[in-house]
Design a protein around this motif. Structure first.
Motif, PDB file in Angstrom:
ATOM      1  N   ASP A 125     -13.596   7.318   7.920  1.00 28.23           N
ATOM      2  CA  ASP A 125     -13.998   5.973   7.500  1.00 28.23           C
ATOM      3  C   ASP A 125     -13.245   4.882   8.263  1.00 28.23           C
ATOM      4  O   ASP A 125     -13.819   3.823   8.552  1.00 28.23           O
ATOM      5  N   ARG A 126     -11.980   5.130   8.566  1.00 29.77           N
ATOM      6  CA  ARG A 126     -11.155   4.111   9.225  1.00 29.77           C
ATOM      7  C   ARG A 126     -11.111   4.265  10.744  1.00 29.77           C
ATOM      8  O   ARG A 126     -10.400   3.516  11.415  1.00 29.77           O
ATOM      9  N   GLY A 127     -11.859   5.208  11.290  1.00 34.94           N
ATOM     10  CA  GLY A 127     -11.911   5.381  12.743  1.00 34.94           C
ATOM     11  C   GLY A 127     -10.607   5.892  13.323  1.00 34.94           C
ATOM     12  O   GLY A 127     -10.198   5.473  14.412  1.00 34.94           O
ATOM     13  N   MET A 128      -9.940   6.800  12.601  1.00 42.28           N
ATOM     14  CA  MET A 128      -8.665   7.363  13.059  1.00 42.28           C
ATOM     15  C   MET A 128      -8.771   8.876  13.143  1.00 42.28           C
ATOM     16  O   MET A 128      -9.737   9.482  12.661  1.00 42.28           O
ATOM     17  N   GLN A 129      -7.760   9.481  13.713  1.00 51.35           N
ATOM     18  CA  GLN A 129      -7.609  10.926  13.666  1.00 51.35           C
ATOM     19  C   GLN A 129      -6.833  11.293  12.395  1.00 51.35           C
ATOM     20  O   GLN A 129      -5.929  10.562  11.982  1.00 51.35           O
ATOM     21  N   PRO A 130      -7.165  12.422  11.760  1.00 52.99           N
ATOM     22  CA  PRO A 130      -6.460  12.805  10.527  1.00 52.99           C
ATOM     23  C   PRO A 130      -4.948  12.889  10.698  1.00 52.99           C
ATOM     24  O   PRO A 130      -4.200  12.483   9.797  1.00 52.99           O
ATOM     25  N   ALA A 131      -4.500  13.382  11.843  1.00 51.45           N
ATOM     26  CA  ALA A 131      -3.057  13.496  12.069  1.00 51.45           C
ATOM     27  C   ALA A 131      -2.401  12.116  12.107  1.00 51.45           C
ATOM     28  O   ALA A 131      -1.293  11.918  11.596  1.00 51.45           O
ATOM     29  N   GLN A 132      -3.093  11.156  12.715  1.00 47.63           N
ATOM     30  CA  GLN A 132      -2.567   9.783  12.790  1.00 47.63           C
ATOM     31  C   GLN A 132      -2.486   9.179  11.391  1.00 47.63           C
ATOM     32  O   GLN A 132      -1.468   8.567  11.017  1.00 47.63           O
ATOM     33  N   LEU A 133      -3.538   9.350  10.611  1.00 43.40           N
ATOM     34  CA  LEU A 133      -3.547   8.813   9.251  1.00 43.40           C
ATOM     35  C   LEU A 133      -2.479   9.483   8.395  1.00 43.40           C
ATOM     36  O   LEU A 133      -1.771   8.820   7.635  1.00 43.40           O
ATOM     37  N   ARG A 134      -2.338  10.805   8.527  1.00 42.60           N
ATOM     38  CA  ARG A 134      -1.314  11.515   7.763  1.00 42.60           C
ATOM     39  C   ARG A 134       0.068  10.930   8.042  1.00 42.60           C
ATOM     40  O   ARG A 134       0.860  10.691   7.120  1.00 42.60           O
TER      41      ARG A 134
ATOM     42  N   GLU B 278      -5.984  17.507   2.423  1.00 46.09           N
ATOM     43  CA  GLU B 278      -6.608  17.560   3.749  1.00 46.09           C
ATOM     44  C   GLU B 278      -8.052  17.057   3.708  1.00 46.09           C
ATOM     45  O   GLU B 278      -8.517  16.425   4.660  1.00 46.09           O
ATOM     46  N   THR B 279      -8.744  17.308   2.608  1.00 47.61           N
ATOM     47  CA  THR B 279     -10.099  16.769   2.461  1.00 47.61           C
ATOM     48  C   THR B 279     -10.081  15.253   2.445  1.00 47.61           C
ATOM     49  O   THR B 279     -10.867  14.595   3.140  1.00 47.61           O
ATOM     50  N   ALA B 280      -9.176  14.679   1.645  1.00 46.53           N
ATOM     51  CA  ALA B 280      -9.075  13.222   1.562  1.00 46.53           C
ATOM     52  C   ALA B 280      -8.677  12.625   2.906  1.00 46.53           C
ATOM     53  O   ALA B 280      -9.251  11.608   3.343  1.00 46.53           O
ATOM     54  N   LEU B 281      -7.710  13.230   3.581  1.00 46.21           N
ATOM     55  CA  LEU B 281      -7.275  12.715   4.888  1.00 46.21           C
ATOM     56  C   LEU B 281      -8.426  12.705   5.887  1.00 46.21           C
ATOM     57  O   LEU B 281      -8.617  11.725   6.623  1.00 46.21           O
ATOM     58  N   ALA B 282      -9.198  13.784   5.927  1.00 43.58           N
ATOM     59  CA  ALA B 282     -10.302  13.869   6.880  1.00 43.58           C
ATOM     60  C   ALA B 282     -11.348  12.789   6.597  1.00 43.58           C
ATOM     61  O   ALA B 282     -11.849  12.135   7.528  1.00 43.58           O
ATOM     62  N   ASP B 283     -11.672  12.575   5.329  1.00 50.13           N
ATOM     63  CA  ASP B 283     -12.690  11.581   4.985  1.00 50.13           C
ATOM     64  C   ASP B 283     -12.207  10.159   5.255  1.00 50.13           C
ATOM     65  O   ASP B 283     -12.936   9.335   5.822  1.00 50.13           O
TER      66      ASP B 283
ATOM     67  N   LEU C 269       0.837   7.943   9.031  1.00 53.55           N
ATOM     68  CA  LEU C 269       0.978   6.606   8.462  1.00 53.55           C
ATOM     69  C   LEU C 269       1.191   6.664   6.947  1.00 53.55           C
ATOM     70  O   LEU C 269       2.079   5.993   6.410  1.00 53.55           O
ATOM     71  N   LEU C 270       0.397   7.473   6.269  1.00 57.03           N
ATOM     72  CA  LEU C 270       0.480   7.505   4.809  1.00 57.03           C
ATOM     73  C   LEU C 270       1.727   8.213   4.312  1.00 57.03           C
ATOM     74  O   LEU C 270       2.269   7.858   3.256  1.00 57.03           O
ATOM     75  N   GLU C 271       2.174   9.218   5.050  1.00 53.35           N
ATOM     76  CA  GLU C 271       3.338   9.987   4.595  1.00 53.35           C
ATOM     77  C   GLU C 271       4.666   9.318   4.955  1.00 53.35           C
ATOM     78  O   GLU C 271       5.718   9.832   4.587  1.00 53.35           O
ATOM     79  N   SER C 272       4.608   8.172   5.629  1.00 55.61           N
ATOM     80  CA  SER C 272       5.846   7.506   6.043  1.00 55.61           C
ATOM     81  C   SER C 272       6.306   6.428   5.072  1.00 55.61           C
ATOM     82  O   SER C 272       7.191   5.633   5.392  1.00 55.61           O
ATOM     83  N   GLY C 273       5.698   6.366   3.890  1.00 58.87           N
ATOM     84  CA  GLY C 273       6.192   5.461   2.861  1.00 58.87           C
ATOM     85  C   GLY C 273       5.350   4.207   2.687  1.00 58.87           C
ATOM     86  O   GLY C 273       4.336   4.012   3.371  1.00 58.87           O
TER      87      GLY C 273
ATOM     88  N   LEU D  42       0.862  -1.168   0.000  1.00 58.57           N
ATOM     89  CA  LEU D  42       0.000   0.000   0.000  1.00 58.57           C
ATOM     90  C   LEU D  42       0.903   1.224   0.000  1.00 58.57           C
ATOM     91  O   LEU D  42       1.599   1.503   0.966  1.00 58.57           O
ATOM     92  N   MET D  43       0.900   1.926  -1.134  1.00 58.21           N
ATOM     93  CA  MET D  43       1.780   3.073  -1.325  1.00 58.21           C
ATOM     94  C   MET D  43       0.925   4.284  -1.686  1.00 58.21           C
ATOM     95  O   MET D  43       0.507   4.450  -2.831  1.00 58.21           O
ATOM     96  N   ILE D  44       0.607   5.092  -0.697  1.00 58.20           N
ATOM     97  CA  ILE D  44      -0.264   6.250  -0.891  1.00 58.20           C
ATOM     98  C   ILE D  44       0.525   7.517  -0.591  1.00 58.20           C
ATOM     99  O   ILE D  44       1.151   7.641   0.466  1.00 58.20           O
ATOM    100  N   SER D  45       0.471   8.453  -1.517  1.00 58.02           N
ATOM    101  CA  SER D  45       1.208   9.701  -1.334  1.00 58.02           C
ATOM    102  C   SER D  45       0.241  10.861  -1.221  1.00 58.02           C
ATOM    103  O   SER D  45      -0.970  10.708  -1.397  1.00 58.02           O
ATOM    104  N   GLY D  46       0.788  12.032  -0.959  1.00 61.43           N
ATOM    105  CA  GLY D  46      -0.004  13.248  -0.981  1.00 61.43           C
ATOM    106  C   GLY D  46      -0.311  13.658  -2.414  1.00 61.43           C
ATOM    107  O   GLY D  46      -0.117  12.888  -3.359  1.00 61.43           O
ATOM    108  N   VAL D  47      -0.826  14.865  -2.581  1.00 57.09           N
ATOM    109  CA  VAL D  47      -1.230  15.358  -3.904  1.00 57.09           C
ATOM    110  C   VAL D  47      -0.053  16.061  -4.571  1.00 57.09           C
ATOM    111  O   VAL D  47       0.602  16.915  -3.966  1.00 57.09           O
ATOM    112  N   THR D  48       0.223  15.694  -5.809  1.00 58.16           N
ATOM    113  CA  THR D  48       1.335  16.276  -6.565  1.00 58.16           C
ATOM    114  C   THR D  48       0.831  16.865  -7.881  1.00 58.16           C
ATOM    115  O   THR D  48       0.054  16.230  -8.597  1.00 58.16           O
ATOM    116  N   PHE D  49       1.249  18.071  -8.179  1.00 57.74           N
ATOM    117  CA  PHE D  49       1.064  18.656  -9.506  1.00 57.74           C
ATOM    118  C   PHE D  49       2.454  18.855 -10.108  1.00 57.74           C
ATOM    119  O   PHE D  49       3.331  19.421  -9.461  1.00 57.74           O
TER     120      PHE D  49
END
Length: 592
Positions: free
Chosen positions: A224-233, A215-220, A235-239, A155-162
């Motif tokens: 859904d996963r029963g976490m805090q946005p900061a906790q999810l951020r 931030e919208t995606a993180l909050a949603d 996890l996802l931003e750590s690779g 599972l490899m999820i990153s932030g938003v890139t342009f």
């Protein structure tokens, strides 16, 4: 000689006979496939593979229309209708490897949450995610009440890139001079030609847009996963996470193979349950009547262009956002007394100001006939995509929709320097004034550049005026948030460019509300331009009349009485589709 002509005549007759038999053979195969449908199952699990590429709106012409390719908006309507279909017990999602886009994920998530609120289940399975451009692969399945992941995947999820390419360095090397002028500093499309990197305004706009979407995606997802946005951020931003670790971190619920997940959903649905592809599923016919009022759906997708060829071709299709076609669709919908309101679905990066103006005027004419117009913004409704929306009675967008870009640019590439490098020179004789050769191969002179800039300013002022009229804002108020800047749907709502946050089905409810219809009941939906049935598409593509096709269908049914009822049901279903009604459940994929 007589023998020659007889041979020619025989060959001609044989050719005609072959063509007729060929087309009737196509019809027979189509009818045979339709007539082999099994009885309506008592327990259905709808399946949707998010790896399948879909347009936002179903094609209305060409081979894609004949083959019945649905649009993303059609799937949203199917999911909504399945909420009240007692045979449908749940939805089984196959997660996308790379993502389906933030706005689509958000809209799908809302549909799945409403589906679950109706007492039904949603199970998702992913074979890993390599989503390096944003979180949409995960976002699109986060609303499932159970997520499976295949062992051995990541599972490899990153932030938003342009990421933007800049060509100025190349142009300098080859002697090409871009003379493209933008109004104003945030209208960043010409920067690809005029700059070697982001300008401060360009960077500012993209950074704030990416932050809003992330931030919208993180909050949603966190909800859904029963976490805090900061906790999810964190996890996802750590690779990347291997499947086993993703399960331990509660990013997924179970490990298993696709077949394991399928068995689980069929068991959950009950005995004699079946998987039915959502794309081919059609709900029971609607009980709504045309005389009670219909909602017309008009769609525009892709670049906004002038004109539009409505003729059908096997291998080519007319532009999906051609001004003649879209404007005529809006006007035709407004002429239908049974149509009480219009939902205009817009998914476009922009295009021709002239074409946008034509469509905007069609919206105004529909309103003059007493028909409210509600715009539903898809993934992108920017520049011309916002222009055509600005006059609507209500504008709805997803929070992660990209919109705004109220601005204009134009000019040309001066190529004389490029050709000079390889020994080619140009000269010209011009009659008719200084501007006659403005768009020649050489550079604008000072007077020509001034005329081009004045022309662009008139276009910008009209655009701002259109927005100001539609949004009840002054020129200065619009200019402050315009200047070519892009916004997320959430940012646009905060600035008065959008009325409500909501997707396609929310826009339909809003249209019902504005038309004074009962919003507690699903309305009858009709599409403009008219969506061709398979028989009508066959007529357009090959010149076989719809009546001939239907007659052939009935004749072919005589070969087997057991098929007759199924064929007649298929014909009735095609007619029901044309009148805006739904059809019965589609073909079986897998049975338990």
């Amino acid at each position: 000689m007589k023998t020659f002509f007889l041979s020619m005549a025989g060959a001609f007759v044989a050719m005609i006979l072959f063509i007729v038999l060929f087309f009737f053979g196509l019809i027979f195969l189509a009818v045979s496939a339709a007539s082999s449908k099994p009885p309506r199952p008592s327990n259905v699990v709808l399946s949707l593979d998010l790896n399948a590429a879909l347009p936002d709106q179903a094609p209305t012409a060409g081979f894609a229309a004949f083959s019945g390719v649905p649009g993303f908006t059609d799937l949203l309507l199917k999911i909504q209708a399945a909420e009240s279909d007692d045979t449908v017990k749940g939805i089984y999602l196959r997660g996308s490897l790379t993502g389906i886009g933030s706005s689509r994920s958000e809209e799908l998530r809302d549909a799945l949450k409403n589906f679950r609120a109706a007492g039904k289940f949603v199970v998702a399975h992913t074979q890993g995610m390599i989503a390096l451009g944003g979180p949409s692969a995960y976002y699109s399945i986060s609303a499932a009440d159970e997520i499976w992941m295949q062992p051995g995947t990541d599972l490899m999820i990153s932030g938003v890139t342009f990421e933007t390419e800049f060509l100025k360095g190349l142009f300098d090397k080859i002697g090409l001079t871009p003379q493209i002028y933008a109004l104003y500093e945030y209208k960043n499309a010409p920067n690809s030609y005029n700059e070697t990197g982001y300008t401060p305004a360009h960077r500012e706009a993209l950074e704030t847009l990416a932050t809003s979407m992330w931030e919208t995606a993180l909050a949603d997802i966190a909800e859904d996963r029963g976490m805090q946005p900061a906790q999810l951020r964190s996890l996802l931003e750590s690779g990347p996470k291997p499947a086993e670790k993703a399960e331990k971190l509660k990013l997924v619920d179970k490990l298993g193979w696709p077949e394991d997940a399928e068995d689980a959903v069929l068991e959950r649905a009950g005995e004699r349950s079946e998987l039915v592809d959502l794309m081919s599923y059609t709900p029971p016919p609607s009980k709504a009547k045309a005389k009670d009022g219909m909602i017309a759906i008009v769609g525009g997708e892709g670049a906004v262009v002038t004109g539009g060829n409505s003729s059908d071709s096997l291998f080519s299709e007319p532009p999906a956002f051609a001004s003649d076609i879209v404007a005529r669709a809006i006007l035709d919908a407004a002429e239908n007394d049974n149509v009480k309101a219009i939902v205009f679905r817009v998914d476009s990066p922009g295009g021709s100001p002239t074409a946008s103006d034509q469509i905007w005027r069609a919206v105004k004419r529909a309103q003059e006939k007493g028909k409210p117009v509600v715009v539903s913004m898809g993934s992108l409704a920017a520049s011309g995509g916002y222009y055509v929306s600005a006059g609507a009675d209500a504008i709805l967008a997803n929070r992660t929709t990209i919109t705004g870009s109220i601005g204009i640019f134009g000019g040309k590439f001066a190529l004389d320097g490029t050709f000079n490098k390889i020994g080619i020179t140009f000269d010209a004789v011009t009659v008719g004034g200084d501007f006659t050769n403005a768009y020649g191969i050489g550079k604008f002179n000072q007077a020509q550049e001034a005329e081009i800039r004045a022309w662009l300013k008139r276009g910008y002022d009209r655009f701002v005026g259109i927005v100001g009229e539609g949004r009840e804002m002054s020129y200065d108020e619009v200019h402050e948030i315009a200047r070519g800047r892009v916004w997320s749907g959430e940012q646009a709502k905060a600035r008065g460019l959008v009325d409500e946050i909501g997707g396609f089905t929310s826009a339909i409810r809003k249209a019902q509300e504005l038309a004074g219809m009962d919003t507690s009941k699903a309305p009858l939906i009709t599409h403009y331009p008219h969506r061709k049935s398979g028989f009508e598409a066959l007529e357009s593509l090959f010149g076989v009349s719809a009546e001939t096709a239907r007659a052939a269908a009935v004749l072919s049914a005589i070969a087997g009485d057991e098929r007759t009822q199924a064929i007649l049901e298929e014909l009735a279903a095609a007619e029901a589709m044309n009148s805006g009604q739904a059809m019965a459940v589609g073909p079986r994929i897998r049975e338990r």
